[in-house]
Design an enzyme around this catalytic site. Structure first.
Site, PDB file in Angstrom:
ATOM      1  N   HIS A 168      -4.299   1.671  -4.708  1.00 56.27           N
ATOM      2  CA  HIS A 168      -3.262   0.333  -5.347  1.00 56.27           C
ATOM      3  C   HIS A 168      -5.114  -0.484  -5.613  1.00 56.27           C
ATOM      4  CE1 HIS A 168       0.746   1.029  -3.624  1.00 56.27           C
ATOM      5  NE2 HIS A 168       0.965   1.173  -4.888  1.00 56.27           N
ATOM      6  N   CYS A 264      -1.175  -5.964   2.047  1.00 56.09           N
ATOM      7  CA  CYS A 264      -0.259  -5.155   1.784  1.00 56.09           C
ATOM      8  C   CYS A 264       1.209  -5.548   2.758  1.00 56.09           C
ATOM      9  CB  CYS A 264      -0.639  -3.728   2.552  1.00 56.09           C
ATOM     10  SG  CYS A 264      -1.810  -2.431   1.232  1.00 56.09           S
TER      11      CYS A 264
END
Length: 271
Positions: A168, A264
């Site tokens: 990511h 996150c």
């Protein structure tokens, strides 16, 4: 340089049901058990630190069938109060998107867009004053970039991720000061062309070394002054201080077993 912190509003989800029973990124190993009480304590430390710095933390209700809900950044991208929902690449996380959309609708967000193309929220979208930086290569579809540009009316800069450890964008790049378009990133996580784009758009960016990237040091959250980052990324501390930031090391070692850390766990509710 004197830097000012800007009060932020964050969405988080407690790791009540966090576990690693499958592997959808290189950090996840089901053979390594999670110490759930420790994960809860580490998450609470992060939540409480945000509040102590003057930020607001909203809470999403965890679901027992969705162990990765603690990684709340992946559920949506919010700019100016408008919500671009997520569409997850893996079936194991698919239902998280609906839980996030429900929360936004129940909490007064009028514009909640259900996407047509795969994107994993702030996992692959990073917001600065000038650009919406968008990762691709492992999770989010390139088609989601144009969908985001149309929805937000912001110029999208596509960046190709090439190292599966940094699956990511938020594992390879962090926005330090959105208003000033200031970022830090790990160059080797990106393709040669994307590195050239980053050098051109952000010539004064802080460049992370491999050891700090591997410690998830780019998976950090900045309020414009304080930078909350994984405690293992010690090589970033002095460079951040030299730029006027106040780094705050956090221990989220148990959550790293799921391939996530500070960012996150933190979705920013802009506007």
């Amino acid at each position: 340089m004197n830097r000012d912190a800007t009060p932020r509003r964050y969405l988080m989800c407690a790791p009540t049901h966090f576990r690693v029973t499958y592997s959808i990124n290189p950090w996840m190993d089901p053979s390594k058990p999670v110490d759930l009480p420790l994960a809860q304590t580490q998450w609470e430390d992060l939540r409480d630190r945000y509040r102590s710095l003057g930020h607001t933390v909203e809470l999403l209700t965890p679901r027992p069938d969705l162990p990765d809900m603690v990684f709340a950044a992946n559920g949506a991208t919010v700019i100016g109060g408008r919500v671009l929902g997520a569409l997850f690449a893996y079936r194991e996380r698919f239902e998280e998107a609906g839980a996030h959309r429900d929360w936004f609708r129940e909490n007064g967000f009028a514009e909640v867009h259900e996407p047509e193309h795969v994107n994993e929220g702030e996992g692959d979208f990073a917001v600065t004053a000038s650009y919406l930086l968008a990762g691709r290569g492992f999770r989010s579809s390139p088609l989601s970039h144009m969908e985001a540009q149309e929805f937000f009316g912001a110029p999208v800069i596509g960046l190709d991720l090439v190292d599966p450890r940094y699956y990511h964008l938020d594992t390879a790049l962090c926005v330090l000061d959105a208003a000033a378009d200031e970022i830090m990133y790990y160059p080797d996580a990106f393709s040669a062309g994307s590195r050239a784009v980053l050098r051109r758009l952000f010539p004064d960016a802080l460049l992370a070394e491999e050891a700090d990237a591997a410690a998830f040091g780019l998976n950090s959250v900045s309020d414009g002054r304080h930078v909350l980052l994984p405690q293992g990324a010690t090589g970033l501390l002095d460079p951040l201080r030299d730029r006027g930031y106040e780094p705050i090391p956090m221990d989220l070692g148990e959550l790293l077993k799921g391939g996530g850390s500070v960012k996150c766990c933190t979705q920013e509710l802009r506007g």
